[in-house]
Design an enzyme around this catalytic site. Sequence first.
Site: not given
Length: 299
Positions: A39, A42-43, A45, A69
Amino acid sequence: MNQAQGKKMETIETISEMQTLNWQWRQAGRRVALVPTMGALHEGHLSLIRRAREKADTVVVSVFVNPSQFGENEDFSTYPRDFRRDWQLCREQEVDAVFHPAPEEMYPPDFSTWVDERELATPLCGQFRPGHFRGVATIVVKLCNAVLPDVTVFGQKDAQQALVLKRVLRDLNMPTTLEIAPIVREHDGLAMSSRNQYLTADQRWRARSINQGLELARQHFAKGERNASTLIDSVKQKVKAAGGDIQYAEVRDRNYLQPLKQIDRPALLAVAAFFGQCRLIDNCFLNHHPCSDTLNPPA
Ligand code: AMP
């Protein structure tokens, strides 16, 4: 009609619903791609979502901040979360389904099975984040078993992660292919990351030095420099001069991550650095053939 005009995007919270939806898609002959994310989209993703769309007709984005993680002293509790915004961005990208399970759905209280890749997960980030790749590999296998994708898309931003996952998917006979998309950068070269939100304005300005250092190393490499420590020093000096603390800067074989002293094969220059409390990673390839600028690990 596209989804932005009103076609429904599914929001799925359980593994069984996700699997049922996949069977429906399969019966309709659809090819499915998964983009796993934590989540705070941003660009970077969004570029993976677009790549997924090129590879399949049905795109699922998972949004799950994976607790396993994160190390004990890491940023799990403060990691940026804004599901409404993520959902909206996915909808604008005409994603078919967002998979957004609760932590208990993925990790029941008696969860006790882990995926532990032992070779590629050891160096670089693995030295400093014990258990990190075990958490990543486990959640990606679980997400793949929930979504059952034909193709799963990752970013080169996390180059070591992509190599570890490629190995895991092969070792465990997972029936999905792995696709790796290039790093998307801010206008000044800083690699986009959800964690960039942690930077103060001053740190954000200074953090440009990571990419500047990588660019300098690439320029030296292009002029014929093949000594790994000389190239590493270019990065270290730039970052230190900007007030950053290098955690590691290393040149390694691009597919198998063995350390290299002389660059006699395709290589990865990888760096992790702190600006304040914010840990950033970045990397670039050092290629003999500039046109082969994608991470394409052999199976
Ligand atoms: P994250 O949400 O940080 O776990 O990242 C989800 C996926 O997005 C991973 O495959 C990352 O490698 C990828 N990703 C993150 N940042 C970028 C970026 N700047 N460019 C391309 N891919 C990215």
